[in-house]
Scaffold this motif. Structure first.
Motif, PDB file in Angstrom:
ATOM      1  N   THR A  87      42.757  38.308  35.801  1.00 41.41           N
ATOM      2  CA  THR A  87      41.948  38.920  36.860  1.00 41.41           C
ATOM      3  C   THR A  87      42.675  38.922  38.199  1.00 41.41           C
ATOM      4  O   THR A  87      42.200  39.529  39.152  1.00 41.41           O
ATOM      5  CB  THR A  87      40.615  38.164  37.032  1.00 41.41           C
ATOM      6  N   ARG A  88      43.805  38.219  38.262  1.00 39.73           N
ATOM      7  CA  ARG A  88      44.541  38.121  39.520  1.00 39.73           C
ATOM      8  C   ARG A  88      45.975  38.610  39.332  1.00 39.73           C
ATOM      9  O   ARG A  88      46.471  38.690  38.215  1.00 39.73           O
ATOM     10  CB  ARG A  88      44.534  36.670  40.003  1.00 39.73           C
ATOM     11  N   VAL A  89      46.621  38.942  40.443  1.00 40.72           N
ATOM     12  CA  VAL A  89      47.980  39.478  40.406  1.00 40.72           C
ATOM     13  C   VAL A  89      48.990  38.337  40.316  1.00 40.72           C
ATOM     14  O   VAL A  89      49.068  37.499  41.205  1.00 40.72           O
ATOM     15  CB  VAL A  89      48.277  40.339  41.657  1.00 40.72           C
ATOM     16  N   PHE A  90      49.727  38.339  39.224  1.00 43.20           N
ATOM     17  CA  PHE A  90      50.846  37.425  39.021  1.00 43.20           C
ATOM     18  C   PHE A  90      51.988  38.240  38.430  1.00 43.20           C
ATOM     19  O   PHE A  90      51.879  39.462  38.300  1.00 43.20           O
ATOM     20  CB  PHE A  90      50.468  36.272  38.081  1.00 43.20           C
ATOM     21  N   ILE A 137      40.748  41.846  42.305  1.00 42.06           N
ATOM     22  CA  ILE A 137      40.176  43.165  42.600  1.00 42.06           C
ATOM     23  C   ILE A 137      39.275  43.050  43.822  1.00 42.06           C
ATOM     24  O   ILE A 137      38.463  42.144  43.925  1.00 42.06           O
ATOM     25  CB  ILE A 137      39.404  43.710  41.380  1.00 42.06           C
ATOM     26  N   GLY A 138      39.453  43.966  44.771  1.00 44.67           N
ATOM     27  CA  GLY A 138      38.671  43.970  46.001  1.00 44.67           C
ATOM     28  C   GLY A 138      39.355  43.276  47.167  1.00 44.67           C
ATOM     29  O   GLY A 138      38.963  43.464  48.316  1.00 44.67           O
ATOM     30  N   GLU A 153      44.340  47.643  49.410  1.00 45.23           N
ATOM     31  CA  GLU A 153      43.252  46.995  48.688  1.00 45.23           C
ATOM     32  C   GLU A 153      43.560  47.059  47.202  1.00 45.23           C
ATOM     33  O   GLU A 153      43.987  48.098  46.678  1.00 45.23           O
ATOM     34  CB  GLU A 153      41.921  47.697  48.960  1.00 45.23           C
ATOM     35  N   VAL A 154      43.355  45.935  46.516  1.00 43.17           N
ATOM     36  CA  VAL A 154      43.582  45.872  45.077  1.00 43.17           C
ATOM     37  C   VAL A 154      42.389  46.511  44.377  1.00 43.17           C
ATOM     38  O   VAL A 154      41.258  46.053  44.495  1.00 43.17           O
ATOM     39  CB  VAL A 154      43.774  44.408  44.607  1.00 43.17           C
TER      40      VAL A 154
END
Length: 160
Positions: A87-90, A137-138, A153-154
């Motif tokens: 759910t997160r950017v890595f 996201i967001g 914005e993601v």
């Protein structure tokens, strides 16, 4: 036991480095060696263009082979599909971004050896990748670019 150190690279990126290494070592270098050997047998080497160019090209190939060999030993392969928090950017994330004018951009965070901005692959140590690390996201992130600050914005995060 600690995790392996070194710059991250995707499996595809490592395969590309290995393919380049194999091409240089197995195809290009032997062809140049053959040309240099033939040219050396033609007499005066000081004015023999084939010989001089061939020796120069062989040095370039050997230098690149050394670089590729060191990179392949140093880099650690990280498979984006193995990321536990998708759910997160890595590293390895494919990210859909939107700026303040709602212009969209899709990028994938990859190793510095495989970055290619025209294909949407940004290096792990680039300013935009550093700003996006850990974003969900967001989330909005401000990136310091050569042209000034830009806010993104993601919109989506996915791992393939």
């Amino acid at each position: 036991m600690s995790a392996p150190q070194g710059p991250p690279i995707t499996p595809q990126g490592m395969a590309a480095l290995k393919a380049r290494y194999d091409h240089l070592l197995g195809k290009e270098r032997p062809e140049i060696v053959e040309i240099v050997s033939w040219a050396a047998g033609n007499g005066d080497r000081s004015e023999n263009g084939d010989y001089l160019y061939g020796r120069k090209r062989m040095r370039e190939i050997d230098r690149e082979l050394g670089y590729l060999s060191r990179r392949m030993k140093r880099c650690r392969v990280v498979n984006p599909a193995d990321q536990p928090d998708k759910t997160r950017v890595f590293f390895g994330a494919k990210v859909q971004l939107a700026d303040e004018n709602d212009e969209r951009m899709a990028v994938q965070v990859v190793g510095d050896d495989e970055q290619n901005a025209s294909e949407g692959r940004i290096g792990w140590s680039s300013p935009i990748a550093k700003a996006l690390k850990g974003a969900s996201i967001g989330d909005c992130r401000i990136v310091k670019l050569p042209g000034g600050l830009k806010e993104w914005e993601v919109m989506a995060v996915r791992y393939d």
